[in-house]
Design a protein around this motif. Structure first.
Motif, PDB file in Angstrom:
ATOM      1  N   VAL A  59       0.870  -1.195  -0.046  1.00  0.00           N
ATOM      2  CA  VAL A  59       0.062  -0.037   0.092  1.00  0.00           C
ATOM      3  C   VAL A  59       0.983   1.083   0.125  1.00  0.00           C
ATOM      4  O   VAL A  59       2.161   1.154   0.156  1.00  0.00           O
ATOM      5  N   PHE A  60       0.248   2.371  -0.520  1.00  0.00           N
ATOM      6  CA  PHE A  60       0.889   3.557  -0.317  1.00  0.00           C
ATOM      7  C   PHE A  60       0.393   4.313   0.953  1.00  0.00           C
ATOM      8  O   PHE A  60      -0.839   4.409   0.997  1.00  0.00           O
ATOM      9  N   VAL A  61       1.220   5.017   1.688  1.00  0.00           N
ATOM     10  CA  VAL A  61       0.932   5.866   2.749  1.00  0.00           C
ATOM     11  C   VAL A  61       1.261   7.272   2.468  1.00  0.00           C
ATOM     12  O   VAL A  61       2.335   7.675   2.201  1.00  0.00           O
ATOM     13  N   ASP A  62       0.308   8.136   2.370  1.00  0.00           N
ATOM     14  CA  ASP A  62       0.519   9.538   2.027  1.00  0.00           C
ATOM     15  C   ASP A  62       1.258  10.076   3.166  1.00  0.00           C
ATOM     16  O   ASP A  62       0.960  10.053   4.430  1.00  0.00           O
ATOM     17  N   GLU A  63       2.559  10.717   2.991  1.00  0.00           N
ATOM     18  CA  GLU A  63       3.375  11.418   4.109  1.00  0.00           C
ATOM     19  C   GLU A  63       2.557  12.595   4.820  1.00  0.00           C
ATOM     20  O   GLU A  63       2.397  12.593   6.005  1.00  0.00           O
ATOM     21  N   SER A  64       2.007  13.375   4.151  1.00  0.00           N
ATOM     22  CA  SER A  64       1.255  14.542   4.728  1.00  0.00           C
ATOM     23  C   SER A  64      -0.008  14.217   5.570  1.00  0.00           C
ATOM     24  O   SER A  64      -0.220  14.876   6.654  1.00  0.00           O
ATOM     25  N   LYS A  65      -0.915  13.211   4.861  1.00  0.00           N
ATOM     26  CA  LYS A  65      -2.085  12.912   5.534  1.00  0.00           C
ATOM     27  C   LYS A  65      -1.970  11.952   6.284  1.00  0.00           C
ATOM     28  O   LYS A  65      -3.075  11.401   7.062  1.00  0.00           O
ATOM     29  N   LYS A  66      -1.223  11.017   6.163  1.00  0.00           N
ATOM     30  CA  LYS A  66      -1.171   9.763   6.914  1.00  0.00           C
ATOM     31  C   LYS A  66      -2.286   8.684   6.594  1.00  0.00           C
ATOM     32  O   LYS A  66      -2.736   8.120   7.428  1.00  0.00           O
ATOM     33  N   GLU A  67      -2.571   8.851   5.161  1.00  0.00           N
ATOM     34  CA  GLU A  67      -3.689   8.059   4.696  1.00  0.00           C
ATOM     35  C   GLU A  67      -3.242   6.674   3.879  1.00  0.00           C
ATOM     36  O   GLU A  67      -2.112   6.962   3.103  1.00  0.00           O
ATOM     37  N   VAL A  68      -3.865   5.805   3.895  1.00  0.00           N
ATOM     38  CA  VAL A  68      -3.376   4.616   3.466  1.00  0.00           C
ATOM     39  C   VAL A  68      -4.396   4.314   2.171  1.00  0.00           C
ATOM     40  O   VAL A  68      -5.424   4.399   2.185  1.00  0.00           O
ATOM     41  N   TRP A  69      -3.586   4.017   0.817  1.00  0.00           N
ATOM     42  CA  TRP A  69      -4.111   3.939  -0.286  1.00  0.00           C
ATOM     43  C   TRP A  69      -3.664   2.528  -1.023  1.00  0.00           C
ATOM     44  O   TRP A  69      -2.537   2.245  -0.970  1.00  0.00           O
ATOM     45  N   LYS A  70      -4.748   1.961  -1.494  1.00  0.00           N
ATOM     46  CA  LYS A  70      -4.458   0.417  -2.113  1.00  0.00           C
ATOM     47  C   LYS A  70      -3.471   0.939  -3.455  1.00  0.00           C
ATOM     48  O   LYS A  70      -3.668   1.845  -4.161  1.00  0.00           O
ATOM     49  N   ILE A  71      -2.881   0.159  -3.959  1.00  0.00           N
ATOM     50  CA  ILE A  71      -2.158   0.381  -5.242  1.00  0.00           C
ATOM     51  C   ILE A  71      -2.593  -0.635  -6.323  1.00  0.00           C
ATOM     52  O   ILE A  71      -2.850  -1.867  -5.913  1.00  0.00           O
ATOM     53  N   ASP A  72      -3.135  -0.078  -7.443  1.00  0.00           N
ATOM     54  CA  ASP A  72      -3.663  -0.967  -8.442  1.00  0.00           C
ATOM     55  C   ASP A  72      -2.658  -1.801  -9.201  1.00  0.00           C
ATOM     56  O   ASP A  72      -3.169  -2.743  -9.813  1.00  0.00           O
ATOM     57  N   ASN A  73      -1.658  -1.378  -9.229  1.00  0.00           N
ATOM     58  CA  ASN A  73      -0.341  -1.918 -10.061  1.00  0.00           C
ATOM     59  C   ASN A  73       0.621  -2.288  -9.022  1.00  0.00           C
ATOM     60  O   ASN A  73       1.703  -1.559  -9.220  1.00  0.00           O
ATOM     61  N   PRO A  74       0.623  -2.846  -8.080  1.00  0.00           N
ATOM     62  CA  PRO A  74       1.477  -3.461  -7.276  1.00  0.00           C
ATOM     63  C   PRO A  74       3.022  -3.724  -7.507  1.00  0.00           C
ATOM     64  O   PRO A  74       3.909  -3.655  -6.816  1.00  0.00           O
ATOM     65  N   ASP A  75       2.977  -4.206  -8.793  1.00  0.00           N
ATOM     66  CA  ASP A  75       4.279  -4.523  -9.627  1.00  0.00           C
ATOM     67  C   ASP A  75       5.287  -3.517  -9.604  1.00  0.00           C
ATOM     68  O   ASP A  75       6.457  -3.475  -9.580  1.00  0.00           O
ATOM     69  N   ALA A  76       4.517  -2.108  -9.664  1.00  0.00           N
ATOM     70  CA  ALA A  76       5.383  -0.982  -9.852  1.00  0.00           C
ATOM     71  C   ALA A  76       6.152  -0.634  -8.391  1.00  0.00           C
ATOM     72  O   ALA A  76       7.185   0.009  -8.620  1.00  0.00           O
ATOM     73  N   VAL A  77       5.804  -1.380  -7.500  1.00  0.00           N
ATOM     74  CA  VAL A  77       6.355  -0.679  -6.212  1.00  0.00           C
ATOM     75  C   VAL A  77       7.298  -2.006  -5.621  1.00  0.00           C
ATOM     76  O   VAL A  77       8.067  -1.808  -4.530  1.00  0.00           O
ATOM     77  N   LYS A  78       7.554  -2.966  -6.266  1.00  0.00           N
ATOM     78  CA  LYS A  78       8.306  -4.292  -5.736  1.00  0.00           C
ATOM     79  C   LYS A  78       9.549  -3.926  -5.549  1.00  0.00           C
ATOM     80  O   LYS A  78      10.049  -4.710  -4.291  1.00  0.00           O
ATOM     81  N   ASP A  79      10.273  -3.261  -5.993  1.00  0.00           N
ATOM     82  CA  ASP A  79      11.639  -2.894  -5.447  1.00  0.00           C
ATOM     83  C   ASP A  79      11.922  -1.578  -4.545  1.00  0.00           C
ATOM     84  O   ASP A  79      12.811  -1.232  -4.198  1.00  0.00           O
TER      85      ASP A  79
END
Length: 107
Positions: A59-79
């Motif tokens: 998941v992506f955690v927004d730094e400023s809002k501390k909100e958690v967002w699902k990632i539609d294309n998780p392969d993009a973040v594997k590294d």
């Protein structure tokens, strides 16, 4: 005539690219996992990698809002599991998800 058609095709292609870029937002944050979300933000990659390997979704955690967002294309973040990153993404507020276009380590 062929030149006019080719020019129109090229113009519409560039318009489509510009429209897509306009929908993207640049956000700083962390790549975490769906089980711990904000708790893992900034705590290192080992635990995030273990959780994702164990079946949790990144998941992506927004730094400023501390909100958690699902990632539609998780392969993009594997590294980048556990890393602080800057993403360019299209956000869907209704489903609280992002589609990541570009990602890089935050400076």
């Amino acid at each position: 005539m062929k030149r006019t058609v080719a020019t129109l095709v090229i113009a519409f292609s560039f318009a489509g690219v510009a429209a897509r870029a306009a929908d993207s937002t640049t956000i700083n944050g962390w790549i975490s996992d769906s089980m711990c979300g904000v708790k893992h933000a900034g705590s290192g990659a080992a635990c995030v990698k273990k959780c994702v390997t164990g079946g949790m979704a990144p998941v992506f955690v927004d730094e400023s809002k501390k909100e958690v967002w699902k990632i539609d294309n998780p392969d993009a973040v594997k590294d980048y599991l556990g890393s602080k990153v800057t993403i360019s993404a299209k956000a869907d507020a209704d489903s609280k998800s992002v589609h990541i276009d570009t990602i890089a380590e935050a400076k």
